[in-house]
Design an enzyme around this catalytic site. Structure first.
Site, PDB file in Angstrom:
ATOM      1  N   VAL A  26       5.138  -1.130  -3.714  1.00 22.63           N
ATOM      2  CA  VAL A  26       4.226  -1.856  -2.819  1.00 22.63           C
ATOM      3  C   VAL A  26       4.877  -3.138  -2.311  1.00 22.63           C
ATOM      4  CG1 VAL A  26       2.025  -3.090  -2.674  1.00 22.63           C
ATOM      5  CG2 VAL A  26       2.155  -0.903  -3.884  1.00 22.63           C
ATOM      6  N   ASP A  44      10.899 -10.939  -8.674  1.00 21.22           N
ATOM      7  CA  ASP A  44      10.572  -9.966  -9.713  1.00 21.22           C
ATOM      8  C   ASP A  44      11.254 -10.410 -10.998  1.00 21.22           C
ATOM      9  OD1 ASP A  44       9.583  -6.696  -9.446  1.00 21.22           O
ATOM     10  OD2 ASP A  44      10.523  -7.341 -11.305  1.00 21.22           O
ATOM     11  N   THR A  94      -0.796  -2.622 -12.225  1.00 23.68           N
ATOM     12  CA  THR A  94      -1.920  -2.760 -13.157  1.00 23.68           C
ATOM     13  C   THR A  94      -2.184  -1.383 -13.755  1.00 23.68           C
ATOM     14  OG1 THR A  94      -3.324  -2.644 -11.173  1.00 23.68           O
ATOM     15  CG2 THR A  94      -3.096  -4.778 -12.219  1.00 23.68           C
ATOM     16  N   THR A 129      -4.267  -3.500  -7.957  1.00 28.07           N
ATOM     17  CA  THR A 129      -5.569  -2.850  -8.105  1.00 28.07           C
ATOM     18  C   THR A 129      -6.263  -3.331  -9.381  1.00 28.07           C
ATOM     19  OG1 THR A 129      -4.742  -0.889  -6.986  1.00 28.07           O
ATOM     20  CG2 THR A 129      -6.752  -0.639  -8.278  1.00 28.07           C
ATOM     21  N   CYS A 269      -1.909   5.225  -8.867  1.00 28.24           N
ATOM     22  CA  CYS A 269      -3.164   4.954  -8.159  1.00 28.24           C
ATOM     23  C   CYS A 269      -4.267   5.935  -8.552  1.00 28.24           C
ATOM     24  CB  CYS A 269      -2.938   4.999  -6.645  1.00 28.24           C
ATOM     25  SG  CYS A 269      -2.034   3.574  -6.009  1.00 28.24           S
ATOM     26  N   ARG A 340       6.174   7.213 -12.651  1.00 32.19           N
ATOM     27  CA  ARG A 340       5.084   6.613 -13.410  1.00 32.19           C
ATOM     28  C   ARG A 340       3.902   7.573 -13.535  1.00 32.19           C
ATOM     29  NH1 ARG A 340       3.994   1.186 -10.263  1.00 32.19           N
ATOM     30  NH2 ARG A 340       4.632   2.541  -8.549  1.00 32.19           N
TER      31      ARG A 340
END
Length: 443
Positions: A26, A44, A94, A129, A269, A340
Site C-alpha cells: 500500500v 519503514d 494491521t 485497516t 484484507c 501473507r
C-alpha cells in the site's frame, strides 16, 4: 484547529514534506505517486527493505524497478529524517493474532514514531485497516501523549482506508475513488486537497472518521461473504457431481449476477478485515453469525481441496503414502508476490497429514521470504518430474500460458496411470484435459 492550516500550499510549494510510514504493498505505490507532486520521505523500520528500494529494487512488484529508480522519494529507516515532515500517512499492516483478534501493535508503534516528530500544524492520516473507533480512541491518545500536543488544536488527524489491490494492473492509486475523513471539517478539506493531487478519480468525503473506518470493513466483509457463498455451493455441488464452474458460467448470463467465483481466500484484507468487525461487534455484545460463518467456510477450503485431491488420486489408483504432488502457486492471489495469510499452506499441511510429498512452484513468490516465514523451499518448474498429481492453486499468468504438453512433462512417464489434475481456478479446458488422459477436477 486553533491555527490556520496551510499544509496543502506548503506541500505543493516544497516548503513542507509528506511522509509515508510503512512501505509495503500500500505505502510504496502511494509514496511513488505523491513523489511526482511533492517532496516525499518513505519510511519503514525494515532496513533490508529500505536498502532494496534505495538500490531501485521493488520486491512488491507493485510499481516496478524503473519507477523506483526514477522516483525522488527519500527512503528512510532513521526516524530523525521525519523532523522535516508536516503531513504523515500511516500505512502499516494491521494483521490478526493467532486467536483472530486485532493486532494493533504495528499501528501503535507507528503512532509513537510519528508522535516523536509531530509539530504544530501537522496532519496525520491513517490508512491501516482498523475497526471503528481505533483512530480516535487508540491512535490520537498515543499521538497526544508522545508529542505533548493536542489534537484538533495543535494538529489534525484523518482516516482514509486503503483500496489498493495488490497484483492488479488496472485499479491503481490514481483511478480508485478515495474515501477521506477528518477530525473536523477544516482538516477534512486539507486532507481531501492533498489526496486530490494524486487521485484523479476523485475523493469521497465521509461524514466522520468512524464511517470511513467502517466502510473499509464493510467492503471486504461483503466480498468475503459472497465468496463464502460460492465456496459453499462448490462443496455441495461436488457431492451432487455437478461442476461449479459450469454452474457459474450459466448463472452469470443473468444481468444482475455478481460474478463471484469459489476459491481460496487469504491475504491481508479479505482474509483479515472481517475479524476486526467480528471483534468490535463482540465488544458491543453482538455475535456476528453471518460474517463469522463466512470466515469459517473460507478458512476450510484449503482442507477441502486437499481432501478432494486425495479422493481423486485414490480413484485414479494412486498409492497415497509417499506420493508426490506438485502445487503450482503459493501466494495469496495471482500475479502477486504477497504470501501473507496465504491459504495454500492449508492444502500443503493437509496433504502432509497423508504423508504426501509436496513440491512447490511459484515464479512470483519471494523465495527468501517464503523460506524464512514458512520453511518452504521453491522448486523451478523445469526441475519438476515424476509427480502423481498437479494442483494449480494460484492462477498466475505463467501457469495459464502453459499448454497441456507442458503439464504432461511433470508427471510420471507411465501411460497406464491417469494424470490427476486439480484446477482450483479452472484455468484449463475440462474436455481438452480429459481428451489428453487426465483425471481432471476443478473447483
Amino acid at each position: 484547529m486553533g491555527i490556520k492550516m496551510t499544509i496543502y500550499e506548503n506541500l505543493i510549494n516544497k516548503k513542507d514534506k509528506l511522509a509515508i510510514i510503512g512501505l509495503g504493498y500500500v505505502g510504496l505505490p502511494l509514496a511513488v505517486s505523491f513523489a511526482e507532486k511533492v517532496e516525499v520521505i518513505g519510511f519503514d523500520i525494515n532496513q533490508r527493505k529500505i536498502e532494496q528500494y534505495r538500490q531501485g529494487m521493488d520486491e512488491t512488484k507493485e510499481v516496478g524497478n524503473s519507477r523506483i529508480k526514477l522516483s525522488s522519494i527519500e527512503f528512510a529507516d532513521d526516524e530523525k529524517q521525519l523532523q522535516e515532515v508536516k503531513f504523515f500517512i500511516v500505512a502499516v499492516p494491521t494483521p490478526v493474532k493467532s486467536d483472530k483478534t486485532p493486532e494493533l501493535s504495528p499501528v501503535k508503534g507507528a503512532c509513537e514514531i510519528v508522535g516523536r516528530h509531530l509539530q504544530k500544524g501537522s496532519v496525520v492520516v491513517f490508512e491501516s485497516t482498523v475497526y471503528p473507533g481505533v483512530t480516535e480512541d487508540v491512535c490520537i491518545p498515543i499521538l497526544e501523549q508522545v508529542s505533548g500536543l493536542i489534537c484538533g488544536q495543535d494538529f489534525g488527524v484523518g482516516y482514509s482506508p486503503e483500496r489498493i489491490n495488490p497484483g492488479d494492473p488496472v485499479h491503481r492509486v490514481h483511478n480508485i475513488v478515495k474515501i477521506v475523513s477528518g477530525i473536523n471539517k477544516e482538516i477534512l478539506e486539507e486532507i481531501a486537497k492533498v489526496y486530490e493531487l494524486v487521485v484523479k478519480e476523485g475523493v469521497y468525503r465521509a461524514s466522520s472518521i468512524k464511517v470511513a473506518e467502517a466502510a473499509k470493513l464493510a467492503e471486504n466483509a461483503q466480498r468475503d461473504i459472497n465468496i463464502a457463498f460460492m465456496n459453499e455451493l462448490a462443496v455441495v455441488f461436488e457431492r451432487m457431481g455437478i461442476c461449479t464452474y459450469e454452474v457459474v458460467q450459466a448463472m452469470n448470463t443473468k444481468w444482475n449476477a455478481l460474478g463471484f467465483t469459489p476459491g481460496l481466500v487469504g491475504g491481508h484484507c479479505i482474509g483479515v478485515d472481517p475479524y476486526y468487525f467480528i471483534y468490535k461487534a463482540s465488544k458491543m455484545n453482538y455475535h456476528s453469525p453471518l460474517i463469522s460463518a463466512g470466515r469459517k467456510i473460507n478458512n476450510d477450503m484449503g482442507r477441502f481441496i486437499a481432501d478432494i485431491t486425495v479422493k481423486q488420486m485414490i480413484q485414479a489408483g494412486k498409492r497415497i503414502k509417499g506420493s508426490r504432488v506438485c502445487i503450482l502457486g503459493v501466494t495469496f492471489k495471482e500475479n502477486c508476490p504477497d504470501i501473507r495469510n496465504t491459504r495454500v499452506l492449508d492444502i500443503i499441511a493437509r496433504l502432509r497429514e497423508f504423508e504426501i510429498q509436496t513440491v512447490i512452484v511459484d515464479p512470483e513468490a519471494n523465495e527468501e521470504e517464503l523460506e524464512m516465514e514458512y520453511g518452504i523451499k521453491l522448486v523451478p518448474l523445469d526441475e519438476v518430474k515424476e509427480v502423481d498429481c498437479v494442483i494449480v492453486a494460484v492462477a498466475h499468468e505463467a501457469f495459464q500460458r502453459l499448454e497441456v504438453e507442458a503439464y504432461d512433462s511433470l508427471f510420471k512417464n507411465d501411460t497406464s496411470e491417469e494424470k490427476v489434475f486439480i484446477d482450483v481456478k479452472s484455468i484449463m479446458d475440462r474436455e481438452e484435459m480429459k481428451k489428453n488422459g487426465y483425471s481432471y477436477w476443478s473447483l
